[in-house]
Write a protein that holds these residues in place. Structure first.
Motif, PDB file in Angstrom:
ATOM      1  N   HIS A 152     -34.029   9.697  -6.434  1.00 11.33           N
ATOM      2  CA  HIS A 152     -35.484   9.542  -6.413  1.00 11.33           C
ATOM      3  C   HIS A 152     -36.010   9.443  -7.835  1.00 11.33           C
ATOM      4  CE1 HIS A 152     -35.529  10.225  -2.188  1.00 11.33           C
ATOM      5  NE2 HIS A 152     -35.339  11.536  -2.220  1.00 11.33           N
ATOM      6  N   GLY A 153     -37.157   8.792  -7.987  1.00 13.33           N
ATOM      7  CA  GLY A 153     -37.879   8.855  -9.241  1.00 13.33           C
ATOM      8  C   GLY A 153     -37.722   7.672 -10.170  1.00 13.33           C
ATOM      9  N   GLU A 154     -36.803   6.748  -9.880  1.00  6.77           N
ATOM     10  CA  GLU A 154     -36.657   5.542 -10.694  1.00  6.77           C
ATOM     11  C   GLU A 154     -37.363   4.382  -9.991  1.00  6.77           C
ATOM     12  OE1 GLU A 154     -35.533   5.343 -13.651  1.00  6.77           O
ATOM     13  OE2 GLU A 154     -34.762   7.384 -13.794  1.00  6.77           O
ATOM     14  N   GLU A 155     -38.241   3.679 -10.700  1.00  3.28           N
ATOM     15  CA  GLU A 155     -39.088   2.663 -10.074  1.00  3.28           C
ATOM     16  C   GLU A 155     -38.379   1.336  -9.831  1.00  3.28           C
ATOM     17  OE1 GLU A 155     -43.150   3.054  -9.551  1.00  3.28           O
ATOM     18  OE2 GLU A 155     -41.638   4.446  -8.778  1.00  3.28           O
ATOM     19  N   ALA A 156     -37.242   1.103 -10.478  1.00  3.39           N
ATOM     20  CA  ALA A 156     -36.589  -0.205 -10.355  1.00  3.39           C
ATOM     21  C   ALA A 156     -36.211  -0.519  -8.904  1.00  3.39           C
ATOM     22  CB  ALA A 156     -35.353  -0.259 -11.251  1.00  3.39           C
ATOM     23  N   LEU A 157     -35.691   0.469  -8.189  1.00  2.76           N
ATOM     24  CA  LEU A 157     -35.269   0.198  -6.819  1.00  2.76           C
ATOM     25  C   LEU A 157     -36.449   0.029  -5.874  1.00  2.76           C
ATOM     26  CD1 LEU A 157     -32.876  -0.330  -5.016  1.00  2.76           C
ATOM     27  CD2 LEU A 157     -32.796   2.105  -4.507  1.00  2.76           C
ATOM     28  N   PRO A 158     -37.471   0.908  -5.873  1.00  2.00           N
ATOM     29  CA  PRO A 158     -38.609   0.644  -4.992  1.00  2.00           C
ATOM     30  C   PRO A 158     -39.353  -0.647  -5.315  1.00  2.00           C
ATOM     31  CG  PRO A 158     -38.998   2.607  -6.337  1.00  2.00           C
ATOM     32  CD  PRO A 158     -37.557   2.245  -6.485  1.00  2.00           C
ATOM     33  N   GLU A 159     -39.309  -1.085  -6.565  1.00  3.28           N
ATOM     34  CA  GLU A 159     -39.897  -2.393  -6.887  1.00  3.28           C
ATOM     35  C   GLU A 159     -39.119  -3.509  -6.201  1.00  3.28           C
ATOM     36  OE1 GLU A 159     -39.849  -2.426 -11.111  1.00  3.28           O
ATOM     37  OE2 GLU A 159     -41.622  -1.139 -11.317  1.00  3.28           O
ATOM     38  N   LEU A 160     -37.786  -3.410  -6.226  1.00  2.00           N
ATOM     39  CA  LEU A 160     -36.962  -4.386  -5.517  1.00  2.00           C
ATOM     40  C   LEU A 160     -37.172  -4.255  -4.009  1.00  2.00           C
ATOM     41  CD1 LEU A 160     -34.769  -6.534  -5.331  1.00  2.00           C
ATOM     42  CD2 LEU A 160     -33.049  -4.729  -5.663  1.00  2.00           C
ATOM     43  N   ARG A 161     -37.295  -3.026  -3.532  1.00  2.00           N
ATOM     44  CA  ARG A 161     -37.585  -2.790  -2.106  1.00  2.00           C
ATOM     45  C   ARG A 161     -38.841  -3.529  -1.675  1.00  2.00           C
ATOM     46  NH1 ARG A 161     -40.656   2.549  -1.547  1.00  2.00           N
ATOM     47  NH2 ARG A 161     -42.182   1.114  -2.472  1.00  2.00           N
ATOM     48  N   ASN A 162     -39.887  -3.499  -2.508  1.00  2.00           N
ATOM     49  CA  ASN A 162     -41.132  -4.193  -2.169  1.00  2.00           C
ATOM     50  C   ASN A 162     -40.896  -5.692  -2.008  1.00  2.00           C
ATOM     51  OD1 ASN A 162     -42.347  -1.707  -2.394  1.00  2.00           O
ATOM     52  ND2 ASN A 162     -43.535  -2.194  -4.227  1.00  2.00           N
ATOM     53  N   GLU A 163     -40.098  -6.266  -2.903  1.00  2.00           N
ATOM     54  CA  GLU A 163     -39.790  -7.695  -2.803  1.00  2.00           C
ATOM     55  C   GLU A 163     -39.056  -7.994  -1.493  1.00  2.00           C
ATOM     56  OE1 GLU A 163     -37.879  -9.440  -6.249  1.00  2.00           O
ATOM     57  OE2 GLU A 163     -38.650  -7.834  -7.528  1.00  2.00           O
ATOM     58  N   ILE A 164     -38.104  -7.145  -1.161  1.00  2.00           N
ATOM     59  CA  ILE A 164     -37.333  -7.345   0.067  1.00  2.00           C
ATOM     60  C   ILE A 164     -38.235  -7.225   1.289  1.00  2.00           C
ATOM     61  CG2 ILE A 164     -35.517  -6.338   1.520  1.00  2.00           C
ATOM     62  CD1 ILE A 164     -34.048  -5.583  -1.089  1.00  2.00           C
ATOM     63  N   PHE A 165     -39.109  -6.213   1.302  1.00  2.00           N
ATOM     64  CA  PHE A 165     -39.983  -6.031   2.459  1.00  2.00           C
ATOM     65  C   PHE A 165     -40.927  -7.216   2.616  1.00  2.00           C
ATOM     66  CE2 PHE A 165     -43.864  -4.108   4.440  1.00  2.00           C
ATOM     67  CZ  PHE A 165     -43.310  -3.934   5.709  1.00  2.00           C
ATOM     68  N   ARG A 166     -41.512  -7.687   1.523  1.00  2.00           N
ATOM     69  CA  ARG A 166     -42.403  -8.842   1.626  1.00  2.00           C
ATOM     70  C   ARG A 166     -41.667 -10.041   2.220  1.00  2.00           C
ATOM     71  NH1 ARG A 166     -44.420  -6.921  -3.471  1.00  2.00           N
ATOM     72  NH2 ARG A 166     -43.075  -8.364  -4.605  1.00  2.00           N
ATOM     73  N   HIS A 167     -40.422 -10.249   1.794  1.00  2.00           N
ATOM     74  CA  HIS A 167     -39.645 -11.362   2.339  1.00  2.00           C
ATOM     75  C   HIS A 167     -39.391 -11.159   3.835  1.00  2.00           C
ATOM     76  CE1 HIS A 167     -36.614 -14.539   2.599  1.00  2.00           C
ATOM     77  NE2 HIS A 167     -35.919 -13.684   3.327  1.00  2.00           N
ATOM     78  N   LEU A 168     -39.041  -9.943   4.225  1.00  2.00           N
ATOM     79  CA  LEU A 168     -38.768  -9.674   5.634  1.00  2.00           C
ATOM     80  C   LEU A 168     -40.023  -9.864   6.488  1.00  2.00           C
ATOM     81  CD1 LEU A 168     -36.511  -6.499   5.275  1.00  2.00           C
ATOM     82  CD2 LEU A 168     -35.761  -8.807   5.896  1.00  2.00           C
ATOM     83  N   VAL A 169     -41.167  -9.505   5.958  1.00  2.00           N
ATOM     84  CA  VAL A 169     -42.429  -9.695   6.679  1.00  2.00           C
ATOM     85  C   VAL A 169     -42.750 -11.177   6.827  1.00  2.00           C
ATOM     86  CG1 VAL A 169     -44.939  -9.396   6.495  1.00  2.00           C
ATOM     87  CG2 VAL A 169     -43.416  -7.455   6.076  1.00  2.00           C
ATOM     88  N   GLU A 170     -42.626 -11.900   5.742  1.00  2.00           N
ATOM     89  CA  GLU A 170     -43.064 -13.295   5.730  1.00  2.00           C
ATOM     90  C   GLU A 170     -42.087 -14.254   6.390  1.00  2.00           C
ATOM     91  OE1 GLU A 170     -43.650 -13.756   1.565  1.00  2.00           O
ATOM     92  OE2 GLU A 170     -45.603 -12.731   1.557  1.00  2.00           O
ATOM     93  N   HIS A 171     -40.804 -13.862   6.454  1.00  2.00           N
ATOM     94  CA  HIS A 171     -39.798 -14.794   6.973  1.00  2.00           C
ATOM     95  C   HIS A 171     -39.005 -14.275   8.169  1.00  2.00           C
ATOM     96  CE1 HIS A 171     -40.380 -17.470   3.509  1.00  2.00           C
ATOM     97  NE2 HIS A 171     -40.420 -16.377   2.773  1.00  2.00           N
ATOM     98  N   GLU A 172     -39.033 -12.970   8.417  1.00  2.00           N
ATOM     99  CA  GLU A 172     -38.198 -12.414   9.482  1.00  2.00           C
ATOM    100  C   GLU A 172     -38.985 -11.629  10.524  1.00  2.00           C
ATOM    101  OE1 GLU A 172     -34.953 -13.052   9.880  1.00  2.00           O
ATOM    102  OE2 GLU A 172     -35.145 -14.413   8.179  1.00  2.00           O
ATOM    103  N   GLY A 173     -40.292 -11.640  10.431  1.00  2.00           N
ATOM    104  CA  GLY A 173     -41.107 -11.001  11.453  1.00  2.00           C
ATOM    105  C   GLY A 173     -41.168  -9.488  11.413  1.00  2.00           C
ATOM    106  N   TYR A 174     -40.774  -8.870  10.285  1.00  2.00           N
ATOM    107  CA  TYR A 174     -40.869  -7.416  10.186  1.00  2.00           C
ATOM    108  C   TYR A 174     -42.341  -7.012  10.139  1.00  2.00           C
ATOM    109  CZ  TYR A 174     -35.925  -6.344   9.520  1.00  2.00           C
ATOM    110  OH  TYR A 174     -34.571  -6.160   9.715  1.00  2.00           O
ATOM    111  N   ARG A 175     -42.677  -5.927  10.853  1.00  2.00           N
ATOM    112  CA  ARG A 175     -44.066  -5.482  10.906  1.00  2.00           C
ATOM    113  C   ARG A 175     -44.232  -3.997  10.587  1.00  2.00           C
ATOM    114  NH1 ARG A 175     -44.779  -9.798  10.115  1.00  2.00           N
ATOM    115  NH2 ARG A 175     -45.934 -11.420  11.222  1.00  2.00           N
ATOM    116  N   SER A 176     -43.138  -3.292  10.269  1.00  2.00           N
ATOM    117  CA  SER A 176     -43.242  -1.853  10.020  1.00  2.00           C
ATOM    118  C   SER A 176     -42.427  -1.448   8.801  1.00  2.00           C
ATOM    119  CB  SER A 176     -42.757  -1.061  11.239  1.00  2.00           C
ATOM    120  OG  SER A 176     -43.564  -1.318  12.364  1.00  2.00           O
ATOM    121  N   GLY A 225     -44.268  14.186  -3.772  1.00  2.00           N
ATOM    122  CA  GLY A 225     -44.741  13.530  -4.987  1.00  2.00           C
ATOM    123  C   GLY A 225     -44.644  12.018  -4.962  1.00  2.00           C
ATOM    124  N   PHE A 226     -44.308  11.421  -3.811  1.00  2.00           N
ATOM    125  CA  PHE A 226     -44.105   9.974  -3.747  1.00  2.00           C
ATOM    126  C   PHE A 226     -45.404   9.188  -3.910  1.00  2.00           C
ATOM    127  CE2 PHE A 226     -40.145  10.723  -0.915  1.00  2.00           C
ATOM    128  CZ  PHE A 226     -39.399  10.993  -2.037  1.00  2.00           C
TER     129      PHE A 226
END
Length: 415
Positions: free
Chosen positions: A47-71, A106-107
């Protein structure tokens, strides 16, 4: 920092770059699985390093826009997360409010988490309700120093049932619950984390509360057709969250008061079991991206050497995987060097050391393919041991490599 090591061909054959706009590689990996997962776990090694959650955000946006993820679900208090969901879906409150009061551990201070919530709200603006994104916390209301009072969960559940069922069906009145719960400070006493005698968990009042909570949850299930028709499926689902949480918290407090050698193991196991229950419910809103520590999402047993205690328990991911089968997928994460945390480049003979030979800074590795290639070549990576004593990085276990569907690797983590 950059690697001058020669790329390992076994690793290169199983890896795809995630640098630039190439997060679509996650989709390609998912399509190699036997079926489409309802829950896609993305673990973090610390926990606590921003590099991975920043990449997570990119992945989630892609999954929402191209794979129908909604949660989206995160390792944070499930009750606090309801406020974030209300903001994301309906604009209730403000971004500042939900970042301050909608996250545990603290998230809420994470810039990447703030950007994710902001983006989800912007995405939902003007969309029909059925197309809007959902936000969930799936952790229990627990911290390292103790557990929350069951007041919020119990009173919310009782209030929902009292509004829609005959009073004679309920096992008690609201004031009886309030009397039995008493002051919240006796539940949240931080001394109880280390001293079982400081816990209220085995008092007569708590034993009675456990029975009442069980009766309330049973009513919620038994009258589900009437309650859903009278309110809505969403309101009943939220009441179920209160019910799971109330029962789980009372169980957790009961074991906080235990004096046997298995006390700490039991508490670890209960937390992950509560997480698993929440994930099972979130799967109804799938497909969902689930973000938490590797140890909570992995399929193998979690282990922790705490003082002289060698603790083992089944993680939430292992429980959910056993129940959902192929509808659960897991991408572990691993990190190479974190100079500002005194974590050097990994030794070449470790699994992270092999991954460190990859070109580029962010990669996705087909874990099963890599495990098979290493086994065929007779290569056996050793566990990473260069972790400083005061740092929370948990290394990948090479023995369980093939139990992951993939690995998200960041070579050099910036300060």
């Amino acid at each position: 920092m950059s690697s001058s090591r020669r790329p390992d061909p076994l690793v290169q054959d199983a890896a795809t770059s995630l640098d630039g706009e190439s997060v679509a590689a996650v989709t390609k990996l998912l399509r190699t699985l036997p079926c489409r997962p309802r829950l896609l776990g993305l673990g973090e090694a610390t926990h606590g390093e921003e590099a991975l959650p920043e990449l997570r955000n990119e992945i989630f946006r892609h999954l929402v826009e191209h794979e129908g993820y909604r949660s989206f679900a995160i390792e944070s208090d499930c009750l606090m997360g309801l406020a974030v969901d209300d903001y994301v879906r309906a604009g209730t409150g403000t971004l500042d409010d939900v970042m301050e009061g909608g996250f545990s551990h603290g998230f809420g201070a994470s810039a990447a988490n703030r950007e994710l919530v902001r983006w989800m709200r912007a995405y939902n603006e003007g969309r029909p309700a059925a197309e809007r994104l959902r936000f969930f916390g799936f952790d229990a209301p627990l911290e390292m120093t103790g557990a929350a009072s069951p007041r919020q969960a119990l009173t919310a559940l009782h209030g929902y049932l009292a509004a829609w069922l005959d009073a004679g069906l309920l096992p008690c009145a609201a004031d009886a619950l309030d009397r039995l719960i008493g002051g919240d400070d006796r539940w949240t006493n931080p001394a109880a984390a280390m001293d079982a005698s400081q816990s209220v968990g085995r008092s007569a009042e708590v034993r009675e509360l456990r029975l009442l909570a069980d009766e309330l949850v049973t009513l919620l299930e038994a009258f589900a057709p009437h309650l859903i028709a009278s309110t809505s499926r969403e309101e009943w689902w939220r009441a179920s969250t209160y019910g799971r949480t109330a029962a789980g918290l009372l169980r957790y407090h009961f074991w906080m008061a235990d004096t046997s050698p298995g006390r700490v193991w039991r508490l670890m196991a209960l937390r992950d079991a509560m997480m698993a229950g929440n994930l099972q419910a979130i799967a109804e809103h799938g497909p969902a991206l689930v973000y938490a520590h590797n140890r909570h999402l992995q399929r193998d047993k979690s282990t922790w050497q705490l003082a002289d205690m060698a603790l083992e328990w089944w993680s939430a991911g292992a429980i959910v995987s056993a129940r959902l089968g192929g509808q659960y997928a897991f991408l572990a994460s691993a990190l190479g060097a974190i100079p500002h945390q005194a974590l050097p480049a990994p030794h070449p003979e470790t699994l992270e050391g092999l991954l460190y030979t990859l070109p580029g800074n962010r990669s996705l590795i087909d874990a099963r393919r890599l495990a098979a290639a290493l086994a065929e070549a007779g290569t056996k990576p050793v566990p990473r041991t260069d972790i400083s004593a005061n740092y929370g990085y948990f290394a990948l276990d090479p023995a369980h490599l093939g139990e992951n569907d993939g690995i998200v690797f960041i070579k050099d983590v910036p300060a």
